[in-house]
Design a protein around this motif. Structure first.
Motif, short mmCIF file in Angstrom:
data_model
loop_
_atom_site.label_atom_id
_atom_site.label_comp_id
_atom_site.label_asym_id
_atom_site.label_seq_id
_atom_site.Cartn_x
_atom_site.Cartn_y
_atom_site.Cartn_z
N ASP A 4 0.85 -1.19 0.00
CA ASP A 4 0.00 0.00 0.00
C ASP A 4 0.89 1.23 0.00
OD1 ASP A 4 -2.33 -1.43 0.07
OD2 ASP A 4 -2.44 -1.45 2.26
N LEU A 6 0.39 5.10 0.80
CA LEU A 6 -0.61 5.99 1.38
C LEU A 6 0.03 7.24 1.96
CD1 LEU A 6 -2.65 3.33 3.40
CD2 LEU A 6 -3.38 4.45 1.30
N TRP A 8 0.50 9.98 4.89
CA TRP A 8 0.63 9.70 6.33
C TRP A 8 -0.73 9.65 7.03
CZ3 TRP A 8 4.51 8.24 9.50
CH2 TRP A 8 4.33 8.42 10.87
N SER A 10 -3.72 9.21 5.83
CA SER A 10 -4.56 8.11 5.37
C SER A 10 -4.11 6.78 5.96
CB SER A 10 -4.53 8.03 3.84
OG SER A 10 -5.02 9.22 3.27
N TRP A 11 -2.80 6.63 6.11
CA TRP A 11 -2.28 5.40 6.70
C TRP A 11 -2.72 5.26 8.16
CZ3 TRP A 11 2.41 4.99 10.00
CH2 TRP A 11 2.69 3.67 10.33
N ARG A 14 -6.31 4.34 8.25
CA ARG A 14 -6.47 2.92 7.92
C ARG A 14 -6.18 2.05 9.14
NH1 ARG A 14 -4.73 -0.44 3.67
NH2 ARG A 14 -5.61 1.06 2.19
N SER A 203 4.19 10.93 1.06
CA SER A 203 3.41 9.72 1.30
C SER A 203 4.21 8.76 2.15
CB SER A 203 3.04 9.07 -0.05
OG SER A 203 4.21 8.68 -0.72
N HIS A 205 4.87 4.54 2.72
CA HIS A 205 4.68 3.20 2.15
C HIS A 205 4.50 2.22 3.30
CE1 HIS A 205 6.89 4.16 -1.87
NE2 HIS A 205 6.15 5.17 -1.44
N THR A 206 3.48 1.39 3.21
CA THR A 206 3.29 0.37 4.26
C THR A 206 3.20 -0.98 3.60
OG1 THR A 206 0.88 0.63 4.16
CG2 THR A 206 2.08 1.95 5.77
#
Length: 206
Positions: A4, A6, A8, A10-11, A14, A203, A205-206
């Motif tokens: 994913d 995303l 920051w 938005s992560w 989530r 952004s 990354h996760t």
């Protein structure tokens, strides 16, 4: 599966959403959408009698919400010693902040700015569903709240990596165009492309 990618905020949202499905633990505070948070701030400002100012409660609420967000991101706390140096504006903001904390506690709310403080609890709820790796990409400067989030990830056994963006060499040039209108169009196109690139870089990354 691809990772994913995303922003920051938005992560964090989530993580909160997924962690909220765990029914074995006490419920997490409900995440208040930003537009509803703005209305709550406006109600607080109005109750404080600030709607009689020239700018009105909507403008004051917007500024207060932004100041609150900055204070949470940089973990700025005011205490009794600060009151001696308070201005009319900072005193008003302190009153509104206390009212907002009391209101959100009463109603079981949490705002985006305070989500980082819930990350340890959210990760504990995720259990085996925690991400194995979190990559913070192109963060030139981590705010204190962001550092705490990544530290909580590491404490929960999640690998954390930091990746800086690779600066590409820029060669300036001169472009001659036949009319001022075309110059404006080219400048607008360039500005739009820069804005999109900036959005992509900020952004996680996760």
């Amino acid at each position: 599966l691809p990772p994913d990618v995303l922003p920051w905020e938005s992560w964090l949202a989530r993580l909160h959403e997924v962690a909220s499905f765990d029914e074995r633990s006490p419920p997490l505070p409900a995440l208040l959408p930003r537009h509803l948070e703005r209305l709550a701030w406006e109600a607080i400002v109005s109750r404080a009698g600030e709607d009689e100012t020239l700018v009105g409660p909507a403008v004051l609420a917007r500024e207060a919400q932004g100041a609150w967000r900055l204070a949470q991101e940089w973990q700025l706390k005011s205490g009794p010693a600060d009151e001696a140096f308070a201005t009319e504006d900072t005193a008003a903001f302190s009153r509104w902040s206390r009212a907002w904390e009391a209101e959100s506690l009463k109603r079981g709310w949490v705002d985006e700015a305070r989500l980082p403080s819930l990350v340890p609890a959210m990760l504990d709820r995720l259990g085996a569903h925690k991400p194995r790796l979190v990559v913070a990409y192109a963060f030139d400067l981590l705010k204190p709240s962001q550092r705490d989030v990544l530290a909580a990830c590491e404490s929960a056994g999640i690998a954390v990596a930091h990746v800086v963006s690779l600066a590409q060499p820029v060669k300036p040039g001169v472009v001659t165009l036949p009319s001022p209108r075309e110059e404006l169009e080219i400048a607008a196109h360039w500005a739009r492309s820069r804005d999109r690139k900036s959005t992509r870089l900020n952004s996680s990354h996760t």
